[in-house]
Design a protein around this motif. Sequence first.
Motif, PDB file in Angstrom:
ATOM      1  N   GLY A  39     -46.724 -63.062 -29.775  1.00  0.00           N
ATOM      2  CA  GLY A  39     -47.829 -62.163 -29.545  1.00  0.00           C
ATOM      3  C   GLY A  39     -47.648 -60.999 -30.328  1.00  0.00           C
ATOM      4  N   VAL A  40     -46.586 -60.308 -30.358  1.00  0.00           N
ATOM      5  CA  VAL A  40     -46.113 -58.822 -30.764  1.00  0.00           C
ATOM      6  C   VAL A  40     -46.034 -59.263 -32.316  1.00  0.00           C
ATOM      7  N   VAL A  41     -45.750 -60.163 -32.732  1.00  0.00           N
ATOM      8  CA  VAL A  41     -45.717 -60.534 -34.184  1.00  0.00           C
ATOM      9  C   VAL A  41     -46.966 -60.589 -34.740  1.00  0.00           C
ATOM     10  N   ARG A  42     -47.820 -61.496 -34.133  1.00  0.00           N
ATOM     11  CA  ARG A  42     -49.248 -61.368 -34.462  1.00  0.00           C
ATOM     12  C   ARG A  42     -50.025 -60.104 -34.221  1.00  0.00           C
ATOM     13  N   ASP A  43     -49.666 -59.289 -33.603  1.00  0.00           N
ATOM     14  CA  ASP A  43     -50.592 -58.115 -33.447  1.00  0.00           C
ATOM     15  C   ASP A  43     -50.037 -57.030 -34.297  1.00  0.00           C
ATOM     16  N   LEU A  44     -48.595 -57.062 -34.750  1.00  0.00           N
ATOM     17  CA  LEU A  44     -47.949 -56.197 -35.744  1.00  0.00           C
ATOM     18  C   LEU A  44     -48.659 -56.549 -37.099  1.00  0.00           C
ATOM     19  N   HIS A  45     -48.871 -57.709 -37.530  1.00  0.00           N
ATOM     20  CA  HIS A  45     -49.572 -58.276 -38.878  1.00  0.00           C
ATOM     21  C   HIS A  45     -50.879 -57.880 -38.990  1.00  0.00           C
ATOM     22  N   GLU A  46     -51.728 -57.898 -37.635  1.00  0.00           N
ATOM     23  CA  GLU A  46     -53.038 -57.419 -37.618  1.00  0.00           C
ATOM     24  C   GLU A  46     -53.190 -56.128 -37.810  1.00  0.00           C
ATOM     25  N   PRO A  70     -48.974 -54.931 -57.895  1.00  0.00           N
ATOM     26  CA  PRO A  70     -48.405 -55.877 -56.894  1.00  0.00           C
ATOM     27  C   PRO A  70     -48.739 -55.644 -55.487  1.00  0.00           C
ATOM     28  N   VAL A  71     -48.996 -56.900 -54.593  1.00  0.00           N
ATOM     29  CA  VAL A  71     -49.622 -56.761 -53.179  1.00  0.00           C
ATOM     30  C   VAL A  71     -48.025 -56.582 -52.364  1.00  0.00           C
ATOM     31  N   PRO A  72     -47.736 -55.521 -51.756  1.00  0.00           N
ATOM     32  CA  PRO A  72     -46.704 -55.185 -50.986  1.00  0.00           C
ATOM     33  C   PRO A  72     -46.786 -56.392 -49.586  1.00  0.00           C
ATOM     34  N   GLU A  73     -45.669 -57.186 -49.500  1.00  0.00           N
ATOM     35  CA  GLU A  73     -45.406 -58.005 -48.113  1.00  0.00           C
ATOM     36  C   GLU A  73     -45.228 -57.118 -47.064  1.00  0.00           C
ATOM     37  N   VAL A  74     -45.729 -57.690 -45.918  1.00  0.00           N
ATOM     38  CA  VAL A  74     -45.289 -57.200 -44.770  1.00  0.00           C
ATOM     39  C   VAL A  74     -44.823 -58.051 -43.802  1.00  0.00           C
ATOM     40  N   ALA A  75     -43.603 -57.756 -43.445  1.00  0.00           N
ATOM     41  CA  ALA A  75     -42.218 -58.397 -42.663  1.00  0.00           C
ATOM     42  C   ALA A  75     -42.568 -57.940 -41.548  1.00  0.00           C
ATOM     43  N   VAL A  76     -42.384 -58.688 -40.449  1.00  0.00           N
ATOM     44  CA  VAL A  76     -42.039 -58.398 -39.097  1.00  0.00           C
ATOM     45  C   VAL A  76     -40.742 -58.819 -38.809  1.00  0.00           C
ATOM     46  N   VAL A  77     -39.735 -57.940 -38.557  1.00  0.00           N
ATOM     47  CA  VAL A  77     -38.521 -58.358 -38.418  1.00  0.00           C
ATOM     48  C   VAL A  77     -37.732 -58.084 -36.959  1.00  0.00           C
ATOM     49  N   ASP A  78     -36.647 -58.582 -36.905  1.00  0.00           N
ATOM     50  CA  ASP A  78     -35.840 -58.138 -35.781  1.00  0.00           C
ATOM     51  C   ASP A  78     -34.728 -57.195 -36.132  1.00  0.00           C
ATOM     52  N   ARG A  79     -33.951 -56.671 -35.277  1.00  0.00           N
ATOM     53  CA  ARG A  79     -32.867 -55.839 -35.470  1.00  0.00           C
ATOM     54  C   ARG A  79     -31.704 -56.446 -36.806  1.00  0.00           C
ATOM     55  N   PRO A  80     -31.362 -57.414 -36.763  1.00  0.00           N
ATOM     56  CA  PRO A  80     -30.459 -57.982 -37.587  1.00  0.00           C
ATOM     57  C   PRO A  80     -31.160 -58.131 -38.897  1.00  0.00           C
ATOM     58  N   GLY A  81     -32.372 -58.755 -39.128  1.00  0.00           N
ATOM     59  CA  GLY A  81     -33.352 -58.502 -40.305  1.00  0.00           C
ATOM     60  C   GLY A  81     -33.401 -57.248 -40.912  1.00  0.00           C
ATOM     61  N   TRP A  82     -33.703 -56.269 -40.047  1.00  0.00           N
ATOM     62  CA  TRP A  82     -33.769 -54.968 -40.714  1.00  0.00           C
ATOM     63  C   TRP A  82     -32.317 -54.450 -41.405  1.00  0.00           C
ATOM     64  N   VAL A  83     -31.084 -54.973 -40.666  1.00  0.00           N
ATOM     65  CA  VAL A  83     -29.801 -54.583 -41.273  1.00  0.00           C
ATOM     66  C   VAL A  83     -29.887 -55.510 -42.619  1.00  0.00           C
ATOM     67  N   ASP A  84     -29.989 -56.610 -42.668  1.00  0.00           N
ATOM     68  CA  ASP A  84     -30.227 -57.570 -43.916  1.00  0.00           C
ATOM     69  C   ASP A  84     -30.798 -56.882 -45.008  1.00  0.00           C
ATOM     70  N   ALA A  85     -32.026 -56.265 -44.699  1.00  0.00           N
ATOM     71  CA  ALA A  85     -32.904 -55.755 -45.706  1.00  0.00           C
ATOM     72  C   ALA A  85     -32.242 -54.463 -46.530  1.00  0.00           C
ATOM     73  N   ASN A  86     -31.720 -53.989 -45.475  1.00  0.00           N
ATOM     74  CA  ASN A  86     -31.244 -52.489 -45.761  1.00  0.00           C
ATOM     75  C   ASN A  86     -29.898 -52.435 -46.563  1.00  0.00           C
TER      76      ASN A  86
END
Length: 360
Positions: free
Chosen positions: A34-41, A63-79
């Motif tokens: 539900g959180v993931v869905r709410d954040l995309h909306e 370009p159309v930017p992507e919206v990615a809802v991530v967890d903490r490890p996902g944020w680390v990987d991106a950075n």
Amino acid sequence: MSSASSMVDWELAGRTARRLISAGPATTREEAAGVVRDLHEAAAVAVAHVEKLTGLSPVPGGPVPEVAVVDRPGWVDANTHGMAALLDPLVEALAAKQDSRPGAIATAIGSRVTGAQAGGILAFLSSRVLGQYEIFGTGGRLLLVAPNIVATERKLGVDPADFRLWVCLHEATHQLQFTAVPWLKGHLEGEMAKFIEATDLTTDVLRERLQDVLRSLTDAVRGGEGESEGLMALVRDPEQRAVLDRVTAVMSLVEGHAEYVMDGVGPDVVPTVTTLRKRFAQRRKGRGPLDRVLRRLLGLEQKMKQYAEGRVFVGGVIDLVGMEGFNRVWEGPENLPRIDELTAPERWVERVHGRPAIPA
């Protein structure tokens, strides 16, 4: 991800951060979905509100930017990927400029040592960052860190729907800044290249300056207050300082602009916006010893001051010349604010608009 010439072992940084990351708030699988869905909306809704308030719109065909809802490890990987993409080429340029192998700086500090240090910093930030707009290493991507948003809204005791939209308004503003003003990314990259061009540090000088920073950290551990530039204290060359002043002014502008927008949409869009701002301001004040040390190291105290000045600048200019007059700031690098204009928006108005600042 890391090359032999890298000043930081980014793979080690990522592994270290993942090992140190704290667990996020407890949620059921249904709640998390539900959180993931709410954040995309909320991210989709925020874009229209930001464009309406700012008067900006993305460049057609961009370009159309992507919206990615991530967890903490996902944020680390991106950075880790983003920081490697940004910093490694600069280190290569610095090594080439000094006519030495890229290991010159890494020999003094050690890529694995700095990798472990970077991992610790990323782990610390991974539980605090709510969102960010990635511009380096990707074509542009908006990241929303779901566990941190949930943890913060619970801690503040605020309405989840309002808080999620409020956060998305901030990040969508950053997204619009770079999609509506395509020259901005290249300008920042150019300033970083100038920073490298002005760099000429020896190992002994670097070590001496690191010791100064460590002494500042010791004060923080003992409970000392006050502001510190943290790692920025390593930079003392006048040319580098001039570049940092320009970059600081730009980053203060984009952050202050986002702060203005997230509050400026008003209660018609976010009914509890006044409560959100009041409670969120308290969140930014780290009080524990670990917070004090890491904020001192990262220069976050100074950053908060600069971002507050950015908010003063944006609001001050809009009060004087309106939103349309403010938007001249995006016309080219020459219209960006100078660091002394952040706290004196009337100076920017007089310079850019060519007339005395009179309230709109």
